[in-house]
Design an enzyme around this catalytic site. Structure first.
Site, mmCIF file in Angstrom:
data_model
loop_
_atom_site.group_PDB
_atom_site.id
_atom_site.type_symbol
_atom_site.label_atom_id
_atom_site.label_comp_id
_atom_site.label_asym_id
_atom_site.label_seq_id
_atom_site.Cartn_x
_atom_site.Cartn_y
_atom_site.Cartn_z
ATOM 1 N N ASP A 145 23.411 8.796 17.939
ATOM 2 C CA ASP A 145 22.955 8.961 16.546
ATOM 3 C C ASP A 145 22.883 10.446 16.197
ATOM 4 O O ASP A 145 23.310 10.881 15.124
ATOM 5 C CB ASP A 145 21.629 8.231 16.283
ATOM 6 C CG ASP A 145 20.582 8.446 17.366
ATOM 7 O OD1 ASP A 145 20.893 9.079 18.401
ATOM 8 O OD2 ASP A 145 19.437 7.988 17.177
ATOM 9 N N ASP A 174 36.375 7.987 13.402
ATOM 10 C CA ASP A 174 36.576 7.797 11.952
ATOM 11 C C ASP A 174 35.749 8.831 11.193
ATOM 12 O O ASP A 174 36.214 9.428 10.214
ATOM 13 C CB ASP A 174 36.142 6.390 11.496
ATOM 14 C CG ASP A 174 37.306 5.390 11.493
ATOM 15 O OD1 ASP A 174 38.220 5.557 12.319
ATOM 16 O OD2 ASP A 174 37.285 4.444 10.676
ATOM 17 N N LYS A 200 23.671 6.413 24.488
ATOM 18 C CA LYS A 200 22.431 5.969 23.836
ATOM 19 C C LYS A 200 21.447 5.631 24.964
ATOM 20 O O LYS A 200 20.958 4.498 25.094
ATOM 21 C CB LYS A 200 22.734 4.752 22.931
ATOM 22 C CG LYS A 200 21.577 4.278 22.073
ATOM 23 C CD LYS A 200 21.201 5.206 20.940
ATOM 24 C CE LYS A 200 19.958 4.694 20.227
ATOM 25 N NZ LYS A 200 19.427 5.677 19.237
ATOM 26 N N ASP A 234 35.060 4.900 18.800
ATOM 27 C CA ASP A 234 35.727 4.346 17.616
ATOM 28 C C ASP A 234 35.040 4.854 16.353
ATOM 29 O O ASP A 234 35.683 5.349 15.422
ATOM 30 C CB ASP A 234 35.679 2.808 17.687
ATOM 31 C CG ASP A 234 36.330 2.161 16.472
ATOM 32 O OD1 ASP A 234 37.419 2.611 16.079
ATOM 33 O OD2 ASP A 234 35.727 1.223 15.915
ATOM 34 N N TYR A 243 34.067 -4.122 23.487
ATOM 35 C CA TYR A 243 35.344 -4.699 23.098
ATOM 36 C C TYR A 243 35.795 -5.789 24.062
ATOM 37 O O TYR A 243 36.493 -6.721 23.667
ATOM 38 C CB TYR A 243 36.440 -3.621 23.047
ATOM 39 C CG TYR A 243 36.451 -2.793 21.784
ATOM 40 C CD1 TYR A 243 35.363 -1.996 21.442
ATOM 41 C CD2 TYR A 243 37.554 -2.793 20.949
ATOM 42 C CE1 TYR A 243 35.382 -1.223 20.303
ATOM 43 C CE2 TYR A 243 37.586 -2.018 19.802
ATOM 44 C CZ TYR A 243 36.488 -1.231 19.486
ATOM 45 O OH TYR A 243 36.515 -0.471 18.351
HETATM 46 C C1 IPM Z 1 41.152 2.225 16.421
HETATM 47 C C2 IPM Z 1 41.064 0.948 15.629
HETATM 48 C C3 IPM Z 1 41.065 -0.233 16.585
HETATM 49 C C4 IPM Z 1 39.831 -0.124 17.468
HETATM 50 C C5 IPM Z 1 41.112 -1.620 15.880
HETATM 51 C C6 IPM Z 1 42.323 -1.752 14.999
HETATM 52 C C7 IPM Z 1 41.051 -2.747 16.879
HETATM 53 O O1 IPM Z 1 39.951 0.968 14.806
HETATM 54 O O2 IPM Z 1 42.123 2.392 17.204
HETATM 55 O O3 IPM Z 1 40.271 3.072 16.275
HETATM 56 O O4 IPM Z 1 38.738 -0.543 17.083
HETATM 57 O O5 IPM Z 1 39.966 0.422 18.573
HETATM 58 MG MG MG Z 2 38.906 2.830 14.782
#
Ligand code: IPM
Ligand code: MG
Length: 368
Positions: free
Chosen positions: A223, A251, A191, A247, A141
């Protein structure tokens, strides 16, 4: 107690869900006799629209003089191709970096009433209760160089994954400390079969481990971790990992809880809850979900992640454990009694974002 909180609604469903978080915060403050001072700030695309900057100086200054910030979400198609190249997401990233919020805590706990809301089989989900500790101010990032260019060979781009041992050590320590307070198991995800940063990370984790003799540390390739999260999610206690892996894995993990709309997060500039006098208590609290432009403005977003983020704020910035539990219990009771937003209703009747917020407030203890 005086609670000074910056509210940064941001874009898309951000304003809808933060409004419910604020509603709950106000109810708790009132019930418990705390003095709440709320101040609003702009961030993300909305801030670009107002002043051309996704993180205006005033917003940063507001956060710096507040004890905590509640953020909704940033981003949306409207700001995808701005000629200036600025992006809403840059505002959030700058906020994390400027405030040195390196430790991102993302609890993944399945409420039993939602076991059927997840696309996974119930038997795979029983007992899911894990914590992902995501490094938040390093890695791909922020690493330089980061750019795009065109040459005679065509277009190229580079992002850089960079970690110092200091950055790895401090976040790995957070992982160990949380493991001590939970079930004494830490999985460091990397990794290391491919990446040099991961080999450093793994080495540092091994060096920190003797400081926490009661914690069982294991290393897992990312992975494989992605697969194990589906195969046997209840096998995890605390996961610690770098920024991008964290990240992606969170999700994925959100689906263990039924929906992206369920997961809160806390971003801290310190190790959580060692309670030393004078330690910075500032934290940024936000749902892990994005701005969900497809449903924004329709009042159907799930406010639970924002409301559970308020619980994390009460616990980690203000040390108000009892109040944090009140909020978590109220969410639990609302879910147990069948209250659902559309994302977790499996096609059955659902409440609006606002109604879900009201339902949760109605389950808070009255005037304690
Ligand atoms: C999160 C989001 C952010 C990230 C985006 C919106 C920049 O996906 O907080 O997980 O990638 O950190
Ligand atoms: Mg995210």
């Amino acid at each position: 107690m005086k609670l000074s909180v910056a509210v940064l609604p941001g874009d898309g469903v951000g304003p809808e869900v933060t409004a419910q978080g604020v509603k709950v915060l106000k109810a708790v403050a009132e019930g418990r006799g705390h003095v709440l001072k709320l101040s609003r700030g702009l961030v993300g695309g909305t801030a670009i629209d107002h002043c051309g900057d996704p993180l205006p100086q005033e917003t940063l200054a507001l956060c710096m003089r507040s004890d905590a910030a509640l953020l909704g979400a940033v981003g949306g198609p409207k700001w995808d191709n701005l000629g200036s190249g600025v992006k809403p997401e840059d505002g959030l990233l700058a906020l994390r970096k400027e405030l040195k919020l390196f430790a991102n805590l993302r609890p993944v706990k399945l409420h039993p009433a939602l076991i059927d809301a997840s696309p996974l089989k119930p038997e795979a989900l029983r007992g899911v209760d894990l914590m992902v500790v995501r490094e938040l101010t390093g890695g791909l990032y922020f690493g330089r160089p980061k750019r795009r260019w065109t040459s005679s060979k065509g277009r190229s781009a580079v992002d850089t994954m960079r970690y110092s041992e200091h950055e790895a050590r401090r976040i790995i320590r957070v992982g160990f400390q949380l493991a001590v307070k939970r079930r004494n198991r830490l999985t460091s995800v990397d990794k290391a079969n491919v990446l040099e940063t991961s080999r450093l990370w793994r080495q540092v984790a091994g060096e920190v481990a003797p400081e926490y003799p009661g914690v069982a540390l294991d290393h897992m390739l990312v992975d494989n971790a992605a697969m194990q999260l589906i195969r046997n999610p209840a096998g995890f206690d605390v996961i610690v990992t770098e920024n991008t892996f964290g990240d992606i894995l969170t999700d994925e993990a959100s689906m263990l809880c039924g929906s992206m709309g369920m997961l809160p997060s806390a971003s801290l500039a310190r190790e959580p809850g060692n309670g030393q006098a004078g330690e910075t208590r500032f934290g940024l609290y936000e749902p892990i979900h994005g701005s969900a432009p497809d449903i924004a403005g329709r009042g159907v977003a799930n406010p639970v992640a924002a409301i559970l983020s308020v619980a994390m704020m009460l616990r980690l910035s203000f040390g108000l454990e009892a109040e944090a539990r009140e909020v978590e219990d109220a969410v639990g009771k609302a879910l147990s009694s069948g209250r659902r937003t559309a994302d977790i209703a499996a096609g059955a009747d659902s409440l609006s974002c606002d109604e879900m917020g009201d339902a949760i407030v109605s389950f808070l203890p009255k005037g304690s």
